[in-house]
Design a protein around this motif. Structure first.
Motif, short mmCIF file in Angstrom:
data_model
loop_
_atom_site.label_atom_id
_atom_site.label_comp_id
_atom_site.label_asym_id
_atom_site.label_seq_id
_atom_site.Cartn_x
_atom_site.Cartn_y
_atom_site.Cartn_z
N GLY A 1 114.55 -62.08 -27.45
CA GLY A 1 113.54 -62.62 -28.37
C GLY A 1 113.39 -64.12 -28.30
O GLY A 1 112.75 -64.70 -29.16
N LEU A 2 114.02 -64.74 -27.31
CA LEU A 2 113.89 -66.19 -27.20
C LEU A 2 112.61 -66.57 -26.47
O LEU A 2 112.25 -65.94 -25.49
N GLN A 3 111.98 -67.60 -27.00
CA GLN A 3 110.82 -68.13 -26.29
C GLN A 3 111.27 -69.37 -25.52
O GLN A 3 111.87 -70.28 -26.10
#
Ligand code: FE2
Length: 156
Positions: free
Chosen positions: A1-3
């Motif tokens: 879920g990291l951008q």
């Protein structure tokens, strides 16, 4: 879920002005230019280059200010950079001693002086990620957030 977003760390040398003139310069959050210099000697035109970053419409962010061996009088030299509007991004692993005693001492100096603006991992390999988890357990890690206005979340 990291951008994840890409930016760059610019080295202050003669080619820097050409880089700054390019429209596709890689800034951090479209606001900051992350820059570094030689570890051993302070560039003669450092102040002019910092000024040029401002002229180009960006805020100057100095990468790992604790790692420059030419810093002999930290109070005076860091205060001068602050006067010029430079934001400081300190490497968290400097607090764990990863970059040597000198960098650790200067990281503590910057913490105690409340001069840290951003925290970075400067991760080049997985071992440095593992070292970060040790730094998170140090007392100083919590102290950083009490003494400094850490602005990392303003980049989101
Ligand atoms: Fe660097």
């Amino acid at each position: 879920g990291l951008q994840i977003e890409a930016a760059a760390e610019y080295y202050l040398d003669d080619a820097f002005y050409d880089e700054l003139a390019k429209t596709h310069i890689l800034s951090v959050s479209n606001q900051y230019i992350l820059f570094e210099s030689s570890y051993m000697s302070r560039p003669i035109q450092m102040e002019e280059m910092i000024f040029a970053i401002g002229e180009a419409g960006y805020k100057p962010m100095l990468a790992h200010p604790e790692r420059y061996r030419y810093i002999k009088d930290p109070q005076k030299e860091y205060a001068r950079l602050k006067e010029l509007g430079v934001f400081f991004q300190v490497n968290l692993n400097s607090f764990g001693g990863h970059y040597g005693k000198g960098a650790k001492r200067l990281a503590h100096f910057l913490n105690e002086a409340g001069m840290i603006d951003f925290l970075g991992s400067d991760t080049h390999h997985n071992r440095q990620v593992e070292m970060l988890s040790d730094v998170f357990c140090l007392d100083v890690y919590h102290d950083i957030f009490k003494r400094n206005m850490i602005k990392n979340d303003m980049l989101l």
